[in-house]
Design a protein around this motif. Sequence first.
Motif, short mmCIF file in Angstrom:
data_model
loop_
_atom_site.label_atom_id
_atom_site.label_comp_id
_atom_site.label_asym_id
_atom_site.label_seq_id
_atom_site.Cartn_x
_atom_site.Cartn_y
_atom_site.Cartn_z
N SER A 209 25.52 69.35 60.66
CA SER A 209 26.01 69.18 62.02
C SER A 209 25.01 68.32 62.79
N ASP A 210 25.46 67.79 63.95
CA ASP A 210 24.55 66.90 64.68
C ASP A 210 23.38 67.63 65.30
N GLY A 211 23.45 68.95 65.37
CA GLY A 211 22.28 69.71 65.80
C GLY A 211 21.16 69.65 64.78
N ALA A 212 21.50 69.43 63.53
CA ALA A 212 20.49 69.30 62.47
C ALA A 212 20.04 67.85 62.27
N THR A 213 20.97 66.91 62.45
CA THR A 213 20.60 65.50 62.24
C THR A 213 19.80 64.94 63.41
N ARG A 214 19.60 65.73 64.48
CA ARG A 214 18.76 65.30 65.60
C ARG A 214 17.40 64.79 65.13
N LEU A 215 16.90 65.37 64.06
CA LEU A 215 15.59 64.97 63.56
C LEU A 215 15.54 63.48 63.27
N VAL A 216 16.70 62.90 62.93
CA VAL A 216 16.79 61.47 62.61
C VAL A 216 17.40 60.68 63.77
N ASP A 217 18.62 61.03 64.17
CA ASP A 217 19.36 60.15 65.06
C ASP A 217 19.09 60.37 66.54
N ARG A 218 18.39 61.42 66.91
CA ARG A 218 18.02 61.62 68.31
C ARG A 218 16.50 61.56 68.48
N PHE A 219 15.78 62.28 67.63
CA PHE A 219 14.33 62.36 67.79
C PHE A 219 13.57 61.25 67.05
N GLU A 220 14.18 60.68 66.03
CA GLU A 220 13.57 59.63 65.21
C GLU A 220 12.23 60.08 64.63
N LEU A 221 12.19 61.34 64.18
CA LEU A 221 10.99 61.88 63.55
C LEU A 221 11.06 61.78 62.02
N ALA A 222 12.18 61.35 61.51
CA ALA A 222 12.35 61.20 60.07
C ALA A 222 13.44 60.18 59.80
N THR A 223 13.42 59.60 58.61
CA THR A 223 14.52 58.77 58.17
C THR A 223 15.56 59.66 57.50
N TRP A 224 16.74 59.12 57.25
CA TRP A 224 17.74 59.89 56.52
C TRP A 224 17.22 60.30 55.15
#
Length: 273
Positions: A209-224
């Motif tokens: 869910s987008d609550g989990a993908t925040r690490l990439v697409d919102r916070f930019e703390l990791a790549t996919w």
Amino acid sequence: MTIALASLPAASDVPNEDFAAASSGAAVLLDGAGVAGGETGCKHGVAWFSATLGGVLLGTLVEQPGLPLADCLSHAIRTVGSLHEDDCDLRHPASPTSTVVAARTRAGALDYLVLGDSALLLAARDGTVAVVTDRRLDEVGKQLRGLVDALPTGSPEHAAALAEYRTALTRLRNRPEGFWIAGPDPEAAQHALTGSVPLDSLASVALMSDGATRLVDRFELATWHELFALVAASGPAEAIRQVRDAEAGDPDGRRWPRGKARDDATVVHWVLP
């Protein structure tokens, strides 16, 4: 099949509007959406809608293995509508909706469907990771959310701007010039992103869910690729923990403007045979 699943609500005192489940050869993840604290026309609520739609969809995937995934979703939407159309106003503009990610194995292939801004990550045996996510909602949202991103998350001004933003989004829901999402209209399923990948080319897949993908697409703390590697090595719960740590470090949304300080977060990791 080997499945690892973790899901956390945004807070302990609110329902988790995400839903995920798996059966032999199939997995689904849904992220429900509604108007927080507002009228939706449905007495059951968003969590009921996403869980009920997810359960019916998974059953359809398993029971009708020859039916295309978009048709499976159309059938599930129609079925859920019939369960509460006598008690709820399905024509209400803010009726509950949900993103959908579905995957099913068949005859040497993995078929997938993505509707809305949840994500499917496909990890190939050669180490590459492909991402399938529907960005139509994000593209529409970027044009409307100026004040939402400019104001501190959780402030009264932010809440008012967020309400206006959601109202504007509702007008564009399931329209050609807007975005498509699972709700009362079965036709939305036919606008999902669908595809098929040879099963022997894949090592595993992840539904998020987008609550989990925040690490990439919102916070930019990791790549996919890094996010998938984290899930594969340490499990879905660790990925969600790192999202929570980032959210806790920016509670007012100053570093990372966002509608919700915390969001429901769900990850399913499916190791393929």
